[in-house]
Design an enzyme around this catalytic site. Sequence first.
Site, mmCIF file in Angstrom:
data_model
loop_
_atom_site.group_PDB
_atom_site.id
_atom_site.type_symbol
_atom_site.label_atom_id
_atom_site.label_comp_id
_atom_site.label_asym_id
_atom_site.label_seq_id
_atom_site.Cartn_x
_atom_site.Cartn_y
_atom_site.Cartn_z
ATOM 1 N N HIS A 65 0.830 -1.194 0.000
ATOM 2 C CA HIS A 65 0.000 0.000 0.000
ATOM 3 C C HIS A 65 0.864 1.242 0.000
ATOM 4 O O HIS A 65 2.038 1.210 0.398
ATOM 5 C CB HIS A 65 -0.927 0.026 1.220
ATOM 6 C CG HIS A 65 -0.193 -0.029 2.526
ATOM 7 N ND1 HIS A 65 0.279 -1.202 3.069
ATOM 8 C CD2 HIS A 65 0.149 0.939 3.413
ATOM 9 C CE1 HIS A 65 0.874 -0.967 4.219
ATOM 10 N NE2 HIS A 65 0.815 0.347 4.448
ATOM 11 N N CYS A 192 2.115 3.673 11.579
ATOM 12 C CA CYS A 192 3.031 3.178 10.544
ATOM 13 C C CYS A 192 3.284 4.309 9.559
ATOM 14 O O CYS A 192 2.623 5.348 9.620
ATOM 15 C CB CYS A 192 2.456 1.946 9.846
ATOM 16 S SG CYS A 192 1.037 2.275 8.780
#
Length: 684
Positions: A65, A192
Amino acid sequence: MSDTITADLVDLDLSADTKEAATRALAGRMAAHGRVTDLEGFLADVAVREAQMPTGLDGGIGIPHCRSEHVTEPTLAFGRSTAGIDFGAADGPADLIFLIAAPAGADDAHLTILSALARRLMNTGFTDALRSATDAETTAALIRGEETAAGADPADPADSAGPATSADPAGPATSAASGEDRPFRIVAVTSCPTGIAHTYMAAESLENAGHEAGVEVVVETQGSAGFTRLDPAVIDAADAVILAHDVPVREKERFAGKPTVDTGVKAAINRPAALITEVRAKAERGETTTAAAPSGGTPVERTGANGEGYGTKLRTWLMSGVSYMVPFVAAGGLLIALGFAIGGYEINEAPSVMDHFVWTQADSWGALLFQIGGVAFGFLVPVLAGYIAYGMADRPGLVPGFVGGAISLTVNAGFLGGLAAGLIAGGVVLAVQRVRIPAALRGIMPVVVIPLISSAVVGFLMFVVIGKPIAEAQKGMTDWLNGLTGTNAVLLGALLGLMMCFDLGGPVNKVAYTFATAGIAVASPSDSAMKVMAAVMAAGMVPPLAMALATSVRGRLFNRAERENGKAAWVLGASFISEGAIPFAAADPLRVIPASMAGGAVTGALSMAFGATLRAPHGGIFVVPLIGNPLLYLVAIAAGVCVTTALVIVLKGLRRTAPVGPATSEQATAAPARGKEAVAAQPL
């Protein structure tokens, strides 16, 4: 979520055998439907994100992603592999692959929907349904939340298509029964680099593990859509803290003074129960954090995180020391070089400027710069040792680390002694912190007890036990370097050139650079040491300059973003900033890195063969006047740049690029893989 994934974005028979090929196949479907405007640019952004941390998760899941300027709207593509594809998970290949694409400026609502999917992946009923689905339409509906997976809890917010939420910050932790029988309370933060998937999966995993263990867990998710701060009352009432992050925790000081486990976000996904057990054990032992890092985080905030192998931890500890040392190297080395340039090579014999300084004499100014640079160089080994220990044990490691580094200079153990002193200091502090002590003494531990005991132990070891043997080893290495001539010197130059261009500012690059700067970090460096420094700097300039030249002469082989990066690479390469080639290496590592290494080896070998010397540790073309044999030095750089440029053009010319734009899914699936995992990346 109805427009985020459709049946056309589902491939239930994904035939790719590598993560690069799988990503390309799924991205091709996005491009074919106008969701991605530049396939190659988008894949480069995915590769950059993948290089930061593998996106494979336990349970057979891969979630590549990124956020990218080449994405028109938040999009999800799904592929199911029969053979399995390695995305770096500890338990093996992934058979469920989700490619998540978000625009660079994605709005909060869409990011929240994508985050909800990430949390649902923690539900085995959901993943089992995906594995048993027989058609693309049903699979897309299941992912959108229009079909309910067997075993899923309809009341669970993670099983809905709506916004993902952590436990209510004002709820369980404040309403739990008071008294000795109340549940153990944990507050956690997850984050993240992109804040789309891992952040919310880690939160879901911690909450589920806490429920099973009878522990109250309240999670603050610091994702792309921002974050809602935990109520200060919830934090105050918590018994312990878990920080699971791959980017600095915002406002970390809120959690100071509590038992804390600080780890990476994947650890919270893969082994949440172990983290809960670990932080409960710390609470029982009375271990608390003594001080919080600033809100922006520190460069070594996650050094040596739980779950990393010892080799990874060691490399990160050493790199933390080197990263803090480099500014001293650059400032001190350039000042010394300028002193030589102004006052001549006899300036190292000049008296102290405190005793003799004439404002109108160039020699006095040269002596001033030389002596300031010498003082800066005197900090190199203590800073190296101090921040290695800091990387291992945080602030308590600074005092024994600096003391050990200073002793290394006293006993002539040099850089090798500094490395040893830093590791020993960090280890001693960690050992002292594990000792159980009375509550009354905990307040003075970080200020008095730890610095006193650790400095005494490190000093004893450096003075009495290992200092002299390391000093002998340092002297042997110096004598070997001074004895290099002819072919041996050329081979050393080629080896250093290969190292400088292998990971473009990474650990291997820094090893070569540190080796070179160690040789000139003295008042009167040897001729061989200055040759090594010249070869290292020349080789480090090759990759960005070559990428800049390649984008100029064969621009059609590069996408628009790479051509723009090429313009900046001219300046970065000329300034000896090897990281200028990172965007190119991240997008196409199998072509760019070998080509860069070949050019770097040529330049390093030629620089040594030409006998070029350099007293400055940095500066690029701006310190050419300080280089011995400057014309031949520039020839060596030009030769390496030409070699790398030619190889990159040839290798990229042989590639058959997948069509961009309205390509069919079959064409996208057949496109070749882009190469293996990138070696370096910038944060998204």
